[in-house]
Scaffold this motif. Structure first.
Motif, PDB file in Angstrom:
ATOM      1  N   LEU A   8       0.693  -1.230   0.319  1.00 28.39           N
ATOM      2  CA  LEU A   8      -0.752  -0.135   0.632  1.00 28.39           C
ATOM      3  C   LEU A   8       1.031   0.731  -0.379  1.00 28.39           C
ATOM      4  O   LEU A   8       2.078   1.094   0.376  1.00 28.39           O
ATOM      5  N   GLY A   9       0.290   2.267  -0.813  1.00 27.68           N
ATOM      6  CA  GLY A   9       1.740   3.477  -1.012  1.00 27.68           C
ATOM      7  C   GLY A   9       0.379   4.494  -0.988  1.00 27.68           C
ATOM      8  O   GLY A   9      -0.755   4.950  -1.590  1.00 27.68           O
ATOM      9  N   SER A  10       0.593   5.453  -0.550  1.00 26.13           N
ATOM     10  CA  SER A  10      -0.048   6.987  -0.547  1.00 26.13           C
ATOM     11  C   SER A  10       0.766   8.115  -0.417  1.00 26.13           C
ATOM     12  O   SER A  10       1.721   8.173   0.335  1.00 26.13           O
ATOM     13  N   VAL A  44      10.442   9.304  -9.659  1.00 29.00           N
ATOM     14  CA  VAL A  44      10.322  10.349  -9.278  1.00 29.00           C
ATOM     15  C   VAL A  44      10.083  11.227  -8.405  1.00 29.00           C
ATOM     16  O   VAL A  44       9.206  11.331  -7.426  1.00 29.00           O
ATOM     17  N   THR A  45      11.326  11.819  -7.975  1.00 28.34           N
ATOM     18  CA  THR A  45      11.968  12.094  -6.669  1.00 28.34           C
ATOM     19  C   THR A  45      11.104  13.509  -6.150  1.00 28.34           C
ATOM     20  O   THR A  45      12.077  13.636  -4.714  1.00 28.34           O
ATOM     21  N   ASP A  46      11.034  14.242  -6.902  1.00 30.08           N
ATOM     22  CA  ASP A  46      10.124  15.531  -6.884  1.00 30.08           C
ATOM     23  C   ASP A  46       8.989  15.286  -6.687  1.00 30.08           C
ATOM     24  O   ASP A  46       7.949  15.887  -7.832  1.00 30.08           O
ATOM     25  N   GLN A  47       8.120  14.983  -5.785  1.00 35.08           N
ATOM     26  CA  GLN A  47       7.268  14.793  -5.168  1.00 35.08           C
ATOM     27  C   GLN A  47       6.976  14.563  -4.015  1.00 35.08           C
ATOM     28  O   GLN A  47       7.721  13.948  -2.739  1.00 35.08           O
ATOM     29  N   PRO A  48       5.461  14.787  -2.931  1.00 34.79           N
ATOM     30  CA  PRO A  48       5.788  14.651  -1.891  1.00 34.79           C
ATOM     31  C   PRO A  48       6.563  13.042  -1.677  1.00 34.79           C
ATOM     32  O   PRO A  48       5.956  11.804  -1.810  1.00 34.79           O
ATOM     33  N   ASP A  49       6.309  13.064   0.224  1.00 34.54           N
ATOM     34  CA  ASP A  49       6.861  11.539   0.625  1.00 34.54           C
ATOM     35  C   ASP A  49       5.945  10.942   0.332  1.00 34.54           C
ATOM     36  O   ASP A  49       4.529  10.957   0.797  1.00 34.54           O
ATOM     37  N   ARG A  89      -0.385   9.959  -5.623  1.00 29.60           N
ATOM     38  CA  ARG A  89      -1.115   9.596  -6.033  1.00 29.60           C
ATOM     39  C   ARG A  89      -2.071   8.757  -4.970  1.00 29.60           C
ATOM     40  O   ARG A  89      -1.863   8.990  -3.531  1.00 29.60           O
ATOM     41  N   THR A  90      -3.705   8.876  -4.348  1.00 32.97           N
ATOM     42  CA  THR A  90      -4.128   8.518  -3.090  1.00 32.97           C
ATOM     43  C   THR A  90      -3.702   7.578  -2.720  1.00 32.97           C
ATOM     44  O   THR A  90      -3.399   7.230  -1.421  1.00 32.97           O
ATOM     45  N   GLU A 151      18.990   3.406  -0.281  1.00 33.24           N
ATOM     46  CA  GLU A 151      17.195   3.028  -0.537  1.00 33.24           C
ATOM     47  C   GLU A 151      16.738   2.438   0.503  1.00 33.24           C
ATOM     48  O   GLU A 151      15.593   2.794   0.704  1.00 33.24           O
ATOM     49  N   THR A 152      18.024   2.173   1.602  1.00 33.72           N
ATOM     50  CA  THR A 152      16.924   1.579   3.194  1.00 33.72           C
ATOM     51  C   THR A 152      17.047   3.439   4.090  1.00 33.72           C
ATOM     52  O   THR A 152      16.099   3.181   4.839  1.00 33.72           O
ATOM     53  N   ALA A 153      17.543   3.997   3.347  1.00 32.21           N
ATOM     54  CA  ALA A 153      17.610   5.667   4.537  1.00 32.21           C
ATOM     55  C   ALA A 153      16.160   6.152   4.461  1.00 32.21           C
ATOM     56  O   ALA A 153      16.618   6.648   5.741  1.00 32.21           O
ATOM     57  N   GLY A 154      15.623   6.724   3.528  1.00 33.44           N
ATOM     58  CA  GLY A 154      15.054   6.980   3.065  1.00 33.44           C
ATOM     59  C   GLY A 154      13.272   6.135   4.250  1.00 33.44           C
ATOM     60  O   GLY A 154      12.594   6.606   3.952  1.00 33.44           O
ATOM     61  N   VAL A 155      13.406   5.449   4.123  1.00 33.64           N
ATOM     62  CA  VAL A 155      12.161   4.503   4.684  1.00 33.64           C
ATOM     63  C   VAL A 155      11.855   4.955   6.662  1.00 33.64           C
ATOM     64  O   VAL A 155      13.211   3.983   6.994  1.00 33.64           O
ATOM     65  N   ARG A 156      11.324   5.106   7.084  1.00 28.05           N
ATOM     66  CA  ARG A 156      11.525   5.757   8.012  1.00 28.05           C
ATOM     67  C   ARG A 156       9.823   5.004   8.897  1.00 28.05           C
ATOM     68  O   ARG A 156       8.967   5.126   8.747  1.00 28.05           O
ATOM     69  N   ARG A 157      10.124   4.494  10.347  1.00 27.13           N
ATOM     70  CA  ARG A 157       9.095   3.643  10.816  1.00 27.13           C
ATOM     71  C   ARG A 157       8.256   5.079  10.886  1.00 27.13           C
ATOM     72  O   ARG A 157       9.033   6.032  11.670  1.00 27.13           O
ATOM     73  N   ARG A 158       6.524   4.702  12.042  1.00 25.96           N
ATOM     74  CA  ARG A 158       5.627   5.952  12.386  1.00 25.96           C
ATOM     75  C   ARG A 158       5.354   4.893  12.860  1.00 25.96           C
ATOM     76  O   ARG A 158       4.108   5.012  12.563  1.00 25.96           O
ATOM     77  N   PRO A 159       5.674   5.193  14.933  1.00 27.30           N
ATOM     78  CA  PRO A 159       5.033   4.191  15.114  1.00 27.30           C
ATOM     79  C   PRO A 159       4.000   5.402  16.003  1.00 27.30           C
ATOM     80  O   PRO A 159       2.480   4.724  16.567  1.00 27.30           O
ATOM     81  N   ASP A 160       4.292   6.595  15.400  1.00 24.32           N
ATOM     82  CA  ASP A 160       2.366   7.236  15.579  1.00 24.32           C
ATOM     83  C   ASP A 160       1.278   6.723  15.094  1.00 24.32           C
ATOM     84  O   ASP A 160       0.596   7.434  14.796  1.00 24.32           O
TER      85      ASP A 160
END
Ligand code: ATP
Ligand code: PH2
Length: 165
Positions: A8-10, A44-49, A89-90, A151-160
């Motif tokens: 899943l991605g948004s 495409v890197t010029d887009q929101p996280d 994408r939504t 590749e892995t540094a940009g993936v951060r867990r959001r426990p909140d």
């Protein structure tokens, strides 16, 4: 009976709401949902996280095409518009694997060919299933270990943030 891994991605609008919409829409088949990760965009890197997650699902009725249809249905519910390849994408729901199924049909490639190089899929999947293997490619842990740190540094867990509740 088939068991699938869906990613899943948004990165547009209320990102968590869109992921939750997907999880609610899968509640009849849901086995487990990963933590939520905030991820830097690839392709495409010029887009929101993005927010990314992975779910495990199982059904007595659905085959691999059934899973693709469920995925497309969820994207339509999120009013996803198909514009730019790899663009914002939504909601994106990809079929990562279905059991050991291999498919070369361009409408449904299995396992999803992006998987071995995408930390945004491998990291949440591994959090859910430490012993997971990607059919034809080997252990998910080894695929992840082979990725460069960039590749892995940009993936951060959001426990909140949680997919359910
Ligand atoms: N395993 C799969 N899961 C989801 N879609 C797939 C799969 N294999 C092929 N497709 C096809 O890919 C096409 C494009 O899908 P989509 O717009 O979600 O691509 P994308 O998310 O921009 O890029 P990517 O597929 O690399 O993540 C769809 O028409 C779909 O039929
Ligand atoms: N971080 C991140 N970047 C992306 C993603 C995604 O899910 N996460 N999906 C894309 C198109 O499928 C393009 N780029």
């Amino acid at each position: 009976m088939s068991r699938a891994v869906l990613s899943l991605g948004s990165n547009l609008g209320d990102r968590l709401d869109y992921l939750r919409l997907a999880v609610r829409g899968l509640s009849d088949v849901l086995l487990a949902a990963s933590p939520v990760y905030e991820t830097a965009p690839w392709g495409v890197t010029d887009q929101p996280d993005f927010l990314n997650a992975v779910v495990l699902v199982e059904s007595a009725e659905l085959d691999e095409w059934g899973w693709l249809h469920r995925a497309r249905h969820l994207e339509r519910e999120a009013e996803r518009r198909r514009e730019q390849r790899w663009g914002p994408r939504t909601l994106d729901v990809d079929v990562v694997t279905v059991d050991e199924v291999r498919s070369r049909d361009p409408e449904l490639l299995l396992p999803h060919p992006g998987t071995p190089s995408r930390a945004t899929v491998l990291i949440p999947w591994l959090a859910l299933e430490p012993d997971a293997t990607l059919p034809g490619h080997g252990p998910v842990s080894e695929l992840l270990a082979a990725l460069p740190e960039t590749e892995t540094a940009g993936v951060r867990r959001r426990p909140d943030l949680a997919l359910r509740g």
